[in-house]
Design an enzyme around this catalytic site. Sequence first.
Site, PDB file in Angstrom:
ATOM      1  N   ARG A  33     -41.821  -2.702  33.054  1.00  0.00           N
ATOM      2  CA  ARG A  33     -41.593  -3.847  33.779  1.00  0.00           C
ATOM      3  C   ARG A  33     -42.166  -5.102  33.365  1.00  0.00           C
ATOM      4  O   ARG A  33     -41.526  -6.046  33.176  1.00  0.00           O
ATOM      5  CB  ARG A  33     -42.295  -3.567  35.298  1.00  0.00           C
ATOM      6  N   GLU A 177     -40.161  12.311  49.476  1.00  0.00           N
ATOM      7  CA  GLU A 177     -39.365  11.658  48.948  1.00  0.00           C
ATOM      8  C   GLU A 177     -38.176  12.247  47.950  1.00  0.00           C
ATOM      9  O   GLU A 177     -38.596  12.647  46.833  1.00  0.00           O
ATOM     10  CB  GLU A 177     -39.846  10.381  48.085  1.00  0.00           C
ATOM     11  N   LYS A 219     -38.391   9.604  52.928  1.00  0.00           N
ATOM     12  CA  LYS A 219     -37.788   8.502  51.951  1.00  0.00           C
ATOM     13  C   LYS A 219     -36.723   8.816  51.282  1.00  0.00           C
ATOM     14  O   LYS A 219     -36.907   9.411  50.241  1.00  0.00           O
ATOM     15  CB  LYS A 219     -39.040   7.943  51.122  1.00  0.00           C
ATOM     16  N   SER A 261     -34.974   1.966  46.713  1.00  0.00           N
ATOM     17  CA  SER A 261     -33.869   1.364  46.399  1.00  0.00           C
ATOM     18  C   SER A 261     -32.856   1.648  45.280  1.00  0.00           C
ATOM     19  O   SER A 261     -32.015   1.523  45.217  1.00  0.00           O
ATOM     20  CB  SER A 261     -34.259  -0.142  46.266  1.00  0.00           C
ATOM     21  N   GLY A 262     -33.609   2.478  44.324  1.00  0.00           N
ATOM     22  CA  GLY A 262     -33.105   3.559  43.441  1.00  0.00           C
ATOM     23  C   GLY A 262     -32.262   2.676  42.327  1.00  0.00           C
ATOM     24  O   GLY A 262     -31.478   3.636  41.651  1.00  0.00           O
ATOM     25  N   GLY A 263     -32.346   1.622  42.003  1.00  0.00           N
ATOM     26  CA  GLY A 263     -31.494   0.920  41.114  1.00  0.00           C
ATOM     27  C   GLY A 263     -30.412  -0.155  41.755  1.00  0.00           C
ATOM     28  O   GLY A 263     -29.735  -0.637  41.075  1.00  0.00           O
ATOM     29  N   ARG A 292     -38.241  -1.683  43.310  1.00  0.00           N
ATOM     30  CA  ARG A 292     -37.580  -2.631  42.557  1.00  0.00           C
ATOM     31  C   ARG A 292     -37.107  -3.755  43.259  1.00  0.00           C
ATOM     32  O   ARG A 292     -37.240  -4.937  42.990  1.00  0.00           O
ATOM     33  CB  ARG A 292     -36.446  -2.019  41.786  1.00  0.00           C
TER      34      ARG A 292
HETATM   35  P1  13P Z   1     -37.250   1.920  44.027  1.00  0.00           P
HETATM   36  O1  13P Z   1     -36.923   1.146  45.211  1.00  0.00           O
HETATM   37  O2  13P Z   1     -37.539   0.816  42.878  1.00  0.00           O
HETATM   38  O3  13P Z   1     -36.507   3.155  43.770  1.00  0.00           O
HETATM   39  O4  13P Z   1     -38.687   2.352  43.908  1.00  0.00           O
HETATM   40  C1  13P Z   1     -39.315   3.350  45.162  1.00  0.00           C
HETATM   41  C2  13P Z   1     -39.887   4.419  44.982  1.00  0.00           C
HETATM   42  O5  13P Z   1     -41.109   4.379  45.152  1.00  0.00           O
HETATM   43  C3  13P Z   1     -39.428   5.327  43.984  1.00  0.00           C
HETATM   44  O6  13P Z   1     -40.069   6.428  43.951  1.00  0.00           O
END
Ligand code: 13P
Length: 340
Positions: A33, A177, A219, A261-263, A292
């Site tokens: 990042r 998650e 999550k 959010s995953g991208g 992100r």
């Molecule tokens: P993102 O929202 O960027 O996918 O990250 C969340 C997260 O904690 C991934 O493990």
Amino acid sequence: MNTEELRATARALVAKSRGILAADESTSTIKKRFDSIKLESTEENRRVYREMLFTAPGAREYISGVIMYDETLRQKTKDGLPFPAYLAQHGMVPGIKVDMGAKPLPGFPGETITEGLDGLRERLAEYYKLGARFAKWRAVIDIGSGIPSPYAIDANAEALARYASLCQEAGIVPIVEPEVLMDGAHTLERCEDVTNVVLDRVFEHLFAARILLEGIVLKPNMVVAGKNCSQKASPEQVAEATVRTLKRQVPSAVPGIAFLSGGQSPTEATLHLSLMNAAGPLPWALTFSFGRALQENALSAWGGKSTGYSGGQQALFVRAKLNGLAAAGAYKGSMESSAA
Ligand code: 13P
């Protein structure tokens, strides 16, 4: 196990119009990042960046909890207050990523198993003392030709359940998650099928491990088409497929679901969340636990420069507020320009 404490923490994390800031990038991820803004990833730069996010004026109204990385949990504000104490004093629950990453699963090319169970009981006891009241463990499921295999799904679901039981024993709420990745050219329908199976297996293992469902936060990924899929799904289709999947798989005893959010772009993720909440009554709170999608604009506005500090804070505030509105189903795309 103090079930009242677990229930109260889980409810606080998914309280109305609030969600989680995922700021738990490992040292190698945060380096990527920082590379994007041409900033060296030193311990002090990482501390300054996290302090900028955690102290952003106004953002705490919408942020219920913050997931940190081991290094961050031990760092302090410039005034010398440990981050967990700062967050707790400002009404945000301190959290900690405890998995040790997704590693290749032997015998299953292209698939991973998340590691970190060995010694976890002792680490959780220390994290509790340092102020952490919730934790995160990310299992990664990739979609591709012939994958995911039932074995990889099951192994990851079992590890999530074992992690969750150690957390609850320690008085720490587990964020469970299981992430089905957006990478690839698969359709939304394929993502829906895989997400259904993954969640089914996860809840079966959570039940077998005697997890207190009222004391977890799920999550998951949203149900979206792969990044390289030629058939674009509309925001309404994403919202509908995601809610349909969750209704089929997530018991109503779970107090809340906080998406990764995953991208997805920040605006896509916010719009999807809002459409889901606007669609009607749901058995659980639906909110965000974005990394992100909350940080992207803040990181670039900051740019690693002291002159960008307040701009970075303002950018985080804007995204937190818009996602807070989305968690109540009240976000509209037209708010983007007026909020900025
Ligand atoms: P993102 O929202 O960027 O996918 O990250 C969340 C997260 O904690 C991934 O493990």
